[in-house]
Design a protein around this motif. Structure first.
Motif, mmCIF file in Angstrom:
data_model
loop_
_atom_site.group_PDB
_atom_site.id
_atom_site.type_symbol
_atom_site.label_atom_id
_atom_site.label_comp_id
_atom_site.label_asym_id
_atom_site.label_seq_id
_atom_site.Cartn_x
_atom_site.Cartn_y
_atom_site.Cartn_z
ATOM 1 N N THR A 19 41.292 30.862 30.360
ATOM 2 C CA THR A 19 40.534 32.047 29.559
ATOM 3 C C THR A 19 39.426 32.885 30.357
ATOM 4 O O THR A 19 38.865 33.710 29.711
ATOM 5 C CB THR A 19 40.214 31.705 28.178
ATOM 6 O OG1 THR A 19 38.986 30.571 28.489
ATOM 7 C CG2 THR A 19 41.112 31.005 27.315
ATOM 8 N N LEU A 20 39.338 32.612 31.529
ATOM 9 C CA LEU A 20 38.606 33.289 32.415
ATOM 10 C C LEU A 20 39.061 34.792 32.608
ATOM 11 O O LEU A 20 39.963 35.070 33.163
ATOM 12 C CB LEU A 20 38.372 32.788 33.646
ATOM 13 C CG LEU A 20 37.321 33.170 34.889
ATOM 14 C CD1 LEU A 20 35.807 33.465 34.298
ATOM 15 C CD2 LEU A 20 37.139 32.640 36.126
ATOM 16 N N ASP A 21 38.032 35.758 32.440
ATOM 17 C CA ASP A 21 38.160 37.087 32.719
ATOM 18 C C ASP A 21 38.308 37.455 34.284
ATOM 19 O O ASP A 21 37.105 37.021 34.751
ATOM 20 C CB ASP A 21 37.306 37.984 31.738
ATOM 21 C CG ASP A 21 37.656 39.603 32.216
ATOM 22 O OD1 ASP A 21 38.490 39.910 33.141
ATOM 23 O OD2 ASP A 21 36.863 40.091 31.758
ATOM 24 N N LEU A 22 39.277 37.429 35.170
ATOM 25 C CA LEU A 22 39.231 37.456 36.259
ATOM 26 C C LEU A 22 38.077 38.974 36.773
ATOM 27 O O LEU A 22 37.831 38.794 37.992
ATOM 28 C CB LEU A 22 40.504 37.708 37.047
ATOM 29 C CG LEU A 22 41.324 36.276 36.821
ATOM 30 C CD1 LEU A 22 42.769 36.596 37.536
ATOM 31 C CD2 LEU A 22 40.641 35.192 37.293
ATOM 32 N N ASN A 23 38.265 39.866 35.952
ATOM 33 C CA ASN A 23 37.432 40.956 36.218
ATOM 34 C C ASN A 23 35.839 40.456 36.576
ATOM 35 O O ASN A 23 35.197 41.159 37.179
ATOM 36 C CB ASN A 23 37.393 41.872 35.336
ATOM 37 C CG ASN A 23 38.614 42.715 35.067
ATOM 38 O OD1 ASN A 23 39.199 43.144 36.295
ATOM 39 N ND2 ASN A 23 39.434 42.804 33.839
ATOM 40 N N LEU A 24 35.434 39.482 35.839
ATOM 41 C CA LEU A 24 33.969 38.919 36.196
ATOM 42 C C LEU A 24 33.870 38.581 37.809
ATOM 43 O O LEU A 24 32.796 38.722 38.396
ATOM 44 C CB LEU A 24 33.768 37.702 35.361
ATOM 45 C CG LEU A 24 33.835 37.961 33.842
ATOM 46 C CD1 LEU A 24 33.403 36.479 33.007
ATOM 47 C CD2 LEU A 24 32.816 39.271 33.341
ATOM 48 N N LEU A 25 35.027 38.079 38.330
ATOM 49 C CA LEU A 25 34.944 37.594 39.461
ATOM 50 C C LEU A 25 34.963 39.237 40.447
ATOM 51 O O LEU A 25 34.150 38.950 41.628
ATOM 52 C CB LEU A 25 35.991 36.707 40.060
ATOM 53 C CG LEU A 25 36.251 35.484 39.270
ATOM 54 C CD1 LEU A 25 37.348 34.713 39.595
ATOM 55 C CD2 LEU A 25 34.929 34.790 39.255
ATOM 56 N N VAL A 26 35.561 40.036 40.178
ATOM 57 C CA VAL A 26 35.672 41.141 41.045
ATOM 58 C C VAL A 26 34.106 41.795 40.857
ATOM 59 O O VAL A 26 33.678 42.244 41.942
ATOM 60 C CB VAL A 26 36.468 42.354 40.340
ATOM 61 C CG1 VAL A 26 36.342 43.382 41.148
ATOM 62 C CG2 VAL A 26 38.209 41.564 40.526
ATOM 63 N N VAL A 27 33.397 41.707 39.632
ATOM 64 C CA VAL A 27 32.056 42.120 39.804
ATOM 65 C C VAL A 27 31.265 41.516 40.487
ATOM 66 O O VAL A 27 30.435 42.074 41.179
ATOM 67 C CB VAL A 27 31.902 42.478 38.187
ATOM 68 C CG1 VAL A 27 30.136 42.588 38.172
ATOM 69 C CG2 VAL A 27 32.747 43.231 37.330
ATOM 70 N N PHE A 28 31.394 40.084 40.229
ATOM 71 C CA PHE A 28 30.242 39.267 41.156
ATOM 72 C C PHE A 28 30.648 39.732 42.761
ATOM 73 O O PHE A 28 29.568 39.809 43.470
ATOM 74 C CB PHE A 28 30.596 37.765 40.964
ATOM 75 C CG PHE A 28 29.992 37.049 42.080
ATOM 76 C CD1 PHE A 28 28.592 36.598 41.806
ATOM 77 C CD2 PHE A 28 30.637 36.610 43.079
ATOM 78 C CE1 PHE A 28 28.305 35.625 42.600
ATOM 79 C CE2 PHE A 28 30.266 35.571 44.041
ATOM 80 C CZ PHE A 28 28.748 35.227 43.606
ATOM 81 N N ASP A 29 31.920 39.818 43.106
ATOM 82 C CA ASP A 29 32.122 39.821 44.575
ATOM 83 C C ASP A 29 31.242 41.360 45.050
ATOM 84 O O ASP A 29 30.768 41.461 45.978
ATOM 85 C CB ASP A 29 33.626 40.070 44.753
ATOM 86 C CG ASP A 29 33.911 40.400 46.182
ATOM 87 O OD1 ASP A 29 33.443 39.715 47.147
ATOM 88 O OD2 ASP A 29 34.477 41.444 46.549
ATOM 89 N N ALA A 30 31.560 42.468 44.249
ATOM 90 C CA ALA A 30 30.982 43.774 44.378
ATOM 91 C C ALA A 30 29.403 43.633 44.397
ATOM 92 O O ALA A 30 28.683 44.291 45.541
ATOM 93 C CB ALA A 30 31.440 44.661 43.549
ATOM 94 N N VAL A 31 28.782 42.880 43.525
ATOM 95 C CA VAL A 31 27.246 42.811 43.340
ATOM 96 C C VAL A 31 26.715 41.993 44.297
ATOM 97 O O VAL A 31 25.731 42.310 45.108
ATOM 98 C CB VAL A 31 26.964 42.329 41.979
ATOM 99 C CG1 VAL A 31 25.185 42.156 41.752
ATOM 100 C CG2 VAL A 31 27.235 43.270 40.826
#
Length: 314
Positions: A19-31
């Motif tokens: 149920t993890l939103d993979l978009n959160l990992l994309v955001v973490f990577d960018a930040v």
């Protein structure tokens, strides 16, 4: 709750990856890479509040602050540093999986980050830039300095390739030697030593320009001189070989560098190239290409490795 997103649930104190939103990992990577929420938002095409909200959700899921706002920017926690490399690779791998399977440089887009020493920037980069301009016109080549941190840059995913001189490297890396060449010197065309001849003793007595991006006052030549019981005077350090050119024209200083660099500098008719009278360590004469076995499999990176090989083997 916003039903447009899959939210994170904690089950038995563990993250439920289903149920993890993979978009959160994309955001973490960018930040993590930008160390700035607003810049990361611009890069992702998102609003600043949306990025902040996503980062906060990931903090809650992982029970760690991850990136902490400070006056100097976002400071990463130990957990964030540990996660940065694998998450960056995961994001890149997903991009590659979802893109056309056959990599076509003529139509591909994206960024490849290369950590490089100044030798690469001066000797190889112009030809590589021309090759990419012709063969991969929509790709972006991002060059960053190694600053002696090649392994860390590759481990964290901040660089896809590293180009420098390496000795033995950990098993998680692949290394390929691209070039091996000796050192030469460059100085003003009317310098007295050009008629007198340059011995090791006369070489040591001159004032030297040292290429030292990190600001060190000792280079590989100093070890060779020490073996002869000699010592030179470093009068100036420069961060790029090209920065030395004007100084050499105005003084009787001398610069020691890989022969390809001195040959390029000596294209100026007011400068001359001369053989270096001391022999530097063989390890300092190599230009090696290094990449991570696990993180360096992107088709675009593989293509760039082959492009660099073509240039350095010709």
């Amino acid at each position: 709750m916003d039903t447009n997103y899959c939210y994170i649930h904690l089950m038995n104190d563990e993250l439920n990856l289903r149920t993890l939103d993979l978009n959160l990992l994309v955001v973490f990577d960018a930040v993590f890479r930008e160390r700035h929420v607003t810049r990361a938002a611009e890069k992702l095409g998102m609003s600043q509040p949306a990025v902040s909200n996503a980062l906060q959700r990931l903090r809650m899921a992982l029970k760690d602050d991850l990136l902490i706002k400070t006056p100097a920017g976002m400071e990463a926690t130990e957990r964030a540093i540990e996660l940065a490399g694998p998450i960056h690779t995961m994001v890149r791998d997903l991009e590659d999986i979802l893109s056309p399977r056959r990599f076509d440089p003529a139509t591909a887009s994206g960024t490849i980050t290369v950590a490089s020493v100044d030798y690469f920037n001066v000797v190889i980069m112009p030809d590589l830039a021309q090759m990419m301009y012709l063969e991969a016109p929509n790709m972006t080549l991002q060059l960053i300095p190694t600053n002696g941190q090649s392994v860390d840059l590759l481990d964290s995913g901040k660089a896809d390739l590293a180009l420098a001189s390496f000795g033995s490297v950990p098993a998680r890396f692949e290394k390929q030697t691209l070039r091996t060449e000796g050192y030469a010197c460059v100085l003003r065309h009317d310098h007295p030593v050009l008629t007198e001849g340059l011995t090791a003793q006369k070489y040591a007595a001159l004032k030297h320009v040292l290429h030292s991006p990190g600001g060190d006052l000792r280079g590989s030549t100093d070890d060779a001189l020490a073996r002869l019981g000699l010592k030179r005077h470093i009068a100036l350090t420069v961060s790029s070989f090209l920065n030395a050119q004007t100084v050499l024209l105005k003084t009787e200083m001398i610069l020691t560098a890989p022969k390809s660099v001195t040959t390029i500098l000596a294209q100026n008719p007011r400068l001359s190239e001369i053989h270096c009278p001391v022999e530097v360590a063989s390890s300092a004469q190599n230009l090696d290409m290094l990449w991570h076995r696990s993180f360096g499999k992107r088709p675009a990176v593989a293509w760039l490795r082959q492009a660099i090989l073509r240039l350095t083997s010709s």
